[in-house]
Design an enzyme around this catalytic site. Sequence first.
Site, short mmCIF file in Angstrom:
data_model
loop_
_atom_site.label_atom_id
_atom_site.label_comp_id
_atom_site.label_asym_id
_atom_site.label_seq_id
_atom_site.Cartn_x
_atom_site.Cartn_y
_atom_site.Cartn_z
N GLN A 177 0.83 -1.21 0.00
CA GLN A 177 0.00 0.00 0.00
C GLN A 177 0.86 1.26 0.00
O GLN A 177 0.45 2.33 0.46
CB GLN A 177 -0.94 0.00 1.19
CG GLN A 177 -2.12 -0.95 1.04
CD GLN A 177 -3.06 -0.55 -0.09
OE1 GLN A 177 -3.15 0.62 -0.47
NE2 GLN A 177 -3.74 -1.53 -0.67
N SER A 178 2.05 1.19 -0.56
CA SER A 178 3.00 2.30 -0.57
C SER A 178 2.47 3.52 -1.31
O SER A 178 2.12 3.45 -2.50
CB SER A 178 4.31 1.85 -1.22
OG SER A 178 5.14 2.93 -1.51
N ASN A 179 2.44 4.66 -0.61
CA ASN A 179 2.12 5.93 -1.28
C ASN A 179 3.22 6.31 -2.26
O ASN A 179 2.95 6.85 -3.34
CB ASN A 179 1.95 7.04 -0.24
CG ASN A 179 0.79 6.80 0.70
OD1 ASN A 179 -0.33 6.57 0.26
ND2 ASN A 179 1.07 6.84 1.99
#
Length: 316
Positions: free
Chosen positions: A73-75
């Site tokens: 879920q890396s921005n």
Amino acid sequence: MSDRVEFGSWPTPVERAPRLAAALGLGAGDLWIKRDDLTGLGGGGNKVRKLEWTVGAALADGADTLVTTGAPQSNHARLTAAAAARTGLGSVLVFPGGPGASHSGNLALDGLFNARVVWAGQVDAAGLDEAAREVCARLRASGARPALIPFGGSSRLGARGYERCGEELRGQVPGLDTVAVALGSGGTMAGLVTSLGPDAVLGVHVGAVAEPDAAVAALTDADPARLRIRTDQVGAGYGTLTDPVRAALKLAARTEGMVLDPTYTGRALAGLAAAVASGDVRPGERTVFLHSGGLPGFFGHPQAPAFAESAADPAG
């Protein structure tokens, strides 16, 4: 001559937050929000400032593909894919683990930006970095020209984006005392420390790296012993939703109509609340909360959406 490519809308605004300030125990005129969730590209967030420099360097080197790493879920990964789309490059995102049942949150946007996801299996940070280097080697063997963008966009080059942010803040909030910010891979805090000084920056460790002080110190010339870092908001780990973060999410939403995410900005506000309670941040001081974005991650979190749906007071 700078290789920076402009992706964002600068300067981002600052907004007073009197109701949140009062709820935290500060004076109504003590608190400002630096809206780096409104940076524009790819849904916004703090990584845009770093990518202006790292992608600029990649373009100058003739890259045709951006490769980076992060949690699923890396921005940062989402915004790297958006930066690749904006500049006509390909993108490959290397994540630990394997594909799960859910593709919501940032993963959905990764697909929308046409990023290719490579799952590296059960690896630690070093193993993930090695997997990304292997992806780059395979791309070069096929004739591509990959550029490896560092984890979180955090390098001395990427941190220059937050040196510029610190300069913006000096003009927007003269005489500021403290900027509170989530501390993930370290580059955001490092850039702010470089331009504002270590005494003016409060980093709230989110659990993304094992040694947050070392991560920041590697990207700035400041004395590590002078860094202001809170490590009390990690809880059971990076991906967990803690009770202080639950309280911070509700507080921001119900005082200022402001949405935070459960991993970064939620922890940063919980850390600021703890700093006020302990006297590290005091009423009468000019305080800035840096909103670093991350809203898509809220919807990809395994616990946050259900918590939000059940958070309303039945009597309300």
